[in-house]
Design a protein around this motif. Structure first.
Motif, short mmCIF file in Angstrom:
data_model
loop_
_atom_site.label_atom_id
_atom_site.label_comp_id
_atom_site.label_asym_id
_atom_site.label_seq_id
_atom_site.Cartn_x
_atom_site.Cartn_y
_atom_site.Cartn_z
N GLU A 152 116.57 68.40 94.65
CA GLU A 152 116.30 69.78 94.25
C GLU A 152 116.36 69.88 92.73
OE1 GLU A 152 118.89 72.51 96.09
OE2 GLU A 152 118.16 72.16 98.13
N GLY A 153 115.53 70.78 92.19
CA GLY A 153 115.56 71.00 90.75
C GLY A 153 116.75 71.86 90.37
N VAL A 154 117.41 71.51 89.30
CA VAL A 154 118.59 72.24 88.84
C VAL A 154 118.42 72.51 87.34
CG1 VAL A 154 121.09 72.20 88.51
CG2 VAL A 154 120.09 71.20 90.56
N LEU A 155 118.60 73.78 86.96
CA LEU A 155 118.64 74.17 85.56
C LEU A 155 119.90 74.98 85.33
CD1 LEU A 155 115.35 74.61 86.44
CD2 LEU A 155 115.24 74.95 83.97
N ALA A 156 120.50 74.80 84.18
CA ALA A 156 121.67 75.59 83.79
C ALA A 156 121.39 76.23 82.44
CB ALA A 156 122.92 74.71 83.72
N PHE A 157 121.79 77.49 82.33
CA PHE A 157 121.60 78.24 81.10
C PHE A 157 122.98 78.62 80.54
CE2 PHE A 157 117.86 78.92 83.68
CZ PHE A 157 116.82 78.75 82.77
N ASP A 158 123.12 78.54 79.22
CA ASP A 158 124.38 78.91 78.59
C ASP A 158 124.42 80.43 78.37
OD1 ASP A 158 122.70 79.36 76.46
OD2 ASP A 158 123.31 77.59 75.34
N GLN A 159 125.42 80.89 77.63
CA GLN A 159 125.60 82.33 77.45
C GLN A 159 124.47 82.96 76.64
OE1 GLN A 159 129.49 82.18 75.64
NE2 GLN A 159 130.53 82.53 77.57
N SER A 160 123.77 82.17 75.83
CA SER A 160 122.64 82.71 75.06
C SER A 160 121.30 82.40 75.72
CB SER A 160 122.67 82.16 73.63
OG SER A 160 122.81 80.77 73.60
N ASP A 161 121.32 82.08 77.04
CA ASP A 161 120.11 81.84 77.83
C ASP A 161 119.29 80.67 77.30
OD1 ASP A 161 120.46 83.64 79.85
OD2 ASP A 161 119.44 85.29 78.82
N ARG A 162 119.95 79.66 76.80
CA ARG A 162 119.28 78.41 76.44
C ARG A 162 119.55 77.37 77.52
NH1 ARG A 162 117.29 78.19 71.29
NH2 ARG A 162 117.96 79.85 69.88
N ASN A 165 117.48 68.63 85.35
CA ASN A 165 117.33 67.30 85.94
C ASN A 165 115.86 66.94 86.09
OD1 ASN A 165 116.59 68.93 88.06
ND2 ASN A 165 117.86 67.90 89.58
N ASP A 166 115.61 65.71 86.56
CA ASP A 166 114.24 65.20 86.64
C ASP A 166 113.39 66.00 87.63
OD1 ASP A 166 115.01 63.29 84.84
OD2 ASP A 166 115.47 61.78 86.37
N GLU A 167 113.99 66.42 88.75
CA GLU A 167 113.22 67.15 89.76
C GLU A 167 112.77 68.50 89.23
OE1 GLU A 167 111.50 67.54 93.66
OE2 GLU A 167 112.15 65.90 92.35
N ALA A 168 113.62 69.16 88.44
CA ALA A 168 113.23 70.44 87.84
C ALA A 168 112.09 70.25 86.85
CB ALA A 168 114.44 71.09 87.15
N ARG A 169 112.14 69.17 86.08
CA ARG A 169 111.05 68.89 85.14
C ARG A 169 109.74 68.66 85.90
NH1 ARG A 169 115.18 65.84 82.24
NH2 ARG A 169 115.55 66.79 80.19
N ARG A 170 109.83 67.98 87.04
CA ARG A 170 108.61 67.69 87.81
C ARG A 170 108.04 68.96 88.43
NH1 ARG A 170 106.86 66.71 92.95
NH2 ARG A 170 108.89 67.27 93.81
N LEU A 171 108.89 69.76 89.05
CA LEU A 171 108.40 70.95 89.76
C LEU A 171 107.89 72.02 88.81
CD1 LEU A 171 111.13 71.29 92.54
CD2 LEU A 171 108.81 70.39 92.78
N LEU A 172 108.55 72.15 87.64
CA LEU A 172 108.19 73.22 86.71
C LEU A 172 107.29 72.75 85.58
CD1 LEU A 172 111.71 74.91 86.41
CD2 LEU A 172 109.79 75.58 87.88
N GLY A 173 107.02 71.45 85.54
CA GLY A 173 106.15 70.93 84.48
C GLY A 173 106.78 71.03 83.10
#
Length: 565
Positions: free
Chosen positions: A226-236, A241-249
């Motif tokens: 599964e694709g996983v993205l994490a954002f910090d307090q300033s939304d960066r 991970n690799d799956e998120a890069r593949r699914l979202l381009g």
């Protein structure tokens, strides 16, 4: 010993050592610098005393007279001792041009020559640290002029003992030591506060635990499907991970904001959490994604958010196909009851001995079944499209909707955009039947017209139509005016049709109500024909006519390959 301490203890001890070492080095450097400064001050003081002695009238008059035999009771010695006592100088020595001493604190040295040259004969002042016969001293030498102040007749050498320099240095270093002690105490408190802050920031974890967590996180992130993205307090983006890069381009996304990575649209809004906390289905050019965004709060502190992205392309496709198959099954079940009623009627006629009437009834039924398929065959030459339209007619009839083919329709046996046409027609007919099922009369008309330059598909229904305020959002994935039906997800069909048509240079339009009219135009020739199974079809399995036109229907799956968008 440091390795066995806790992280906060290691940081505190390390900082204390650094502060102690740097304070000691600073203290030594300050002492050296202050010693040099005091030496320079004493050299300047000695030079001032020497210049006073060189200008003393008693010494100038005696040295101008040229006393050939300096004595301990002479005027030069008396004047030098008077100046030395007044200034606390270590010595005041008057030397003639020949290097003979005319004054000296050691009486035996008077009248004796100096061992070094008389340097002030060049007319310049000289000062340095002189080891001297009486001990180290800050020495200054100045030229001695005669009474006319035109001729140099000797020099005056004055020395100030280094013991006074050490005494002054020690008195100043005590103050410096106090300042350094205060700075060290402040540094200790600051180090303790920093160690406490770091301990709180790391949630009490030790270095080995942090390193282990980092290794586990990297292994987990790049190992899951599964694709996983994490954002910090300033939304960066802080984790991807690799799956998120593949699914979202995505490319190198770390440290970037969403607006720098993705264009404005539903996908970016879903990742940013603007569409609500529930799971959001988003259709991209290649995938159907299920997106979940959850805020991360630890010990009452908001740390950002974590987004999971799952590829639901195949699952959503199978669910929609299953839902369509259920609709077709219901229609076939109704036909089965109708067929059973006909068979009962036919059996009753035969039992009554009405053979001729039974034969006429069977011929009439066969003719009726062949008429519907034959009418579609007359205008549509492609078997897959014929099967799809006949199947949709059956499903529509079961729901009380009359589905008809426009007499102006015309499609060849091998049309361009065939797979895309199946997707477009299937989705548009499904939407039209859903929209008109509750209206009366309920009717849907399909037009498929192939020309040398384009293929046009127009679906007209008798439903309420598309509201004017909804026309700007009708082709967005996830937008729908009706709730989910069965296992099928609403809001994906029209979005998929829109993407499919626009990606291949076509266009799709919709009219305002009452009664919606969807018009799709795909240009010809088809530059990139899709391979079999390359396009997802939301229609139910098509019904193909048997060779020979006997009128019996058999089910056949449209997609034999892997389902994708």
């Amino acid at each position: 010993m440091l390795s066995r301490r806790k992280l906060s203890g290691r940081i505190l001890v390390s900082q204390l050592l650094i502060l102690a070492v740097t304070s000691m080095i600073g203290f030594v450097l300050l002492a050296i610098s202050q010693r040099s400064q005091l030496d320079h001050v004493n050299e300047q003081r000695a030079l001032s005393i020497a210049q006073v002695a060189a200008a003393d009238p008693q010494i100038v008059q005696a040295m101008t007279a040229g006393d050939p035999r300096p004595s301990t009771a002479g005027p030069v010695q008396a004047a030098a001792m008077r100046i030395m006592d007044a200034t606390n100088a270590r010595y005041v020595v008057v030397i003639d041009r020949k290097g003979i001493r005319h004054s000296h604190p050691t009486l035996t040295e008077i009248g004796q020559p100096v061992t070094e040259p008389v340097v002030a004969l060049d007319g310049q002042d000289h000062f340095f640290i002189d080891p001297g016969s009486t001990g180290p001293s800050a020495n200054a030498r100045t030229p001695l002029y005669d009474a006319s102040h035109r001729h140099i007749i000797g020099e005056v050498s004055v020395g100030i003992s280094e013991k006074t320099v050490v005494t002054d240095l020690l008195s100043e270093l005590k103050v410096f030591a106090l300042y350094i002690g205060i700075a060290l105490a402040v540094g200790v408190l600051a180090s303790y506060a920093l160690a406490w802050r770091l301990k709180r920031t790391t949630f009490g974890l030790e270095l080995e635990e942090i390193a282990g967590l980092l290794q586990d996180r990297e292994a987990m992130l790049h190992g899951i499907r599964e694709g996983v993205l994490a954002f910090d307090q300033s939304d960066r983006v802080s984790v991807v991970n690799d799956e998120a890069r593949r699914l979202l381009g995505l490319g190198t996304a770390l440290g970037s904001r969403l607006e720098d990575l993705l264009p404005q649209g539903r996908l970016r809004r879903a990742l940013a959490g603007e569409l609500g906390p529930d799971e959001i289905h988003v259709l991209t050019d290649s995938h159907c994604l299920a997106i979940n965004r959850m805020p991360v709060v630890l010990h009452g502190r908001a740390l950002g958010a974590v987004v999971t992205v799952r590829d639901r392309t195949e699952m959503v496709g199978m669910l929609r196909e299953l839902d369509s198959v259920r609709g077709l099954t219901d229609a076939l079940r109704a036909q089965q009851h109708e067929f059973a009623n006909r068979m009962h009627t036919l059996a009753g006629l035969l039992e009554l001995g009405e053979q001729e009437q039974a034969l006429d009834y069977a011929v009439e039924l066969a003719s009726t079944d062949r008429t519907q398929a034959a009418k579609v065959r007359e205008r549509i030459a492609n078997s897959l499209m014929v099967g799809l339209i006949v199947a949709k007619c059956t499903v529509a009839a079961e729901r009380g909707v009359r589905l008809s083919l426009d007499p102006a329709s015309k499609l060849g046996a091998e049309p361009g955009h065939l797979r895309r046409l199946l997707t477009v027609v299937g989705n548009l007919l499904d939407n039209a039947v859903d929209a008109t099922a509750a209206s009366s009369p309920a009717s849907v008309e399909l037009l498929i017209l192939e020309t040398p330059h384009a293929i046009t598909v127009r679906v007209t229904d008798s439903g309420p139509g598309v509201p004017a305020e909804a026309r700007a959002h009708i082709f967005e994935d996830g937008w729908s005016t009706r709730p989910d039906r069965g296992t099928a997800r609403r809001g994906l069909g029209l979005a998929m049709v829109h993407r499919l048509v626009t990606r291949h240079g076509g266009e799709i339009t919709v009219s305002e109500g009452p009664g919606a009219v969807f018009t799709v135009r795909l240009p010809l020739p088809d530059a990139e024909p899709a391979p079999l199974g390359a396009v997802f079809v939301t229609a139910p399995p098509a019904l193909e006519l048997e060779a020979g036109g006997a009128g019996r229907l058999t089910t056949a799956r449209q997609n034999s390959g892997r389902t994708r968008w």
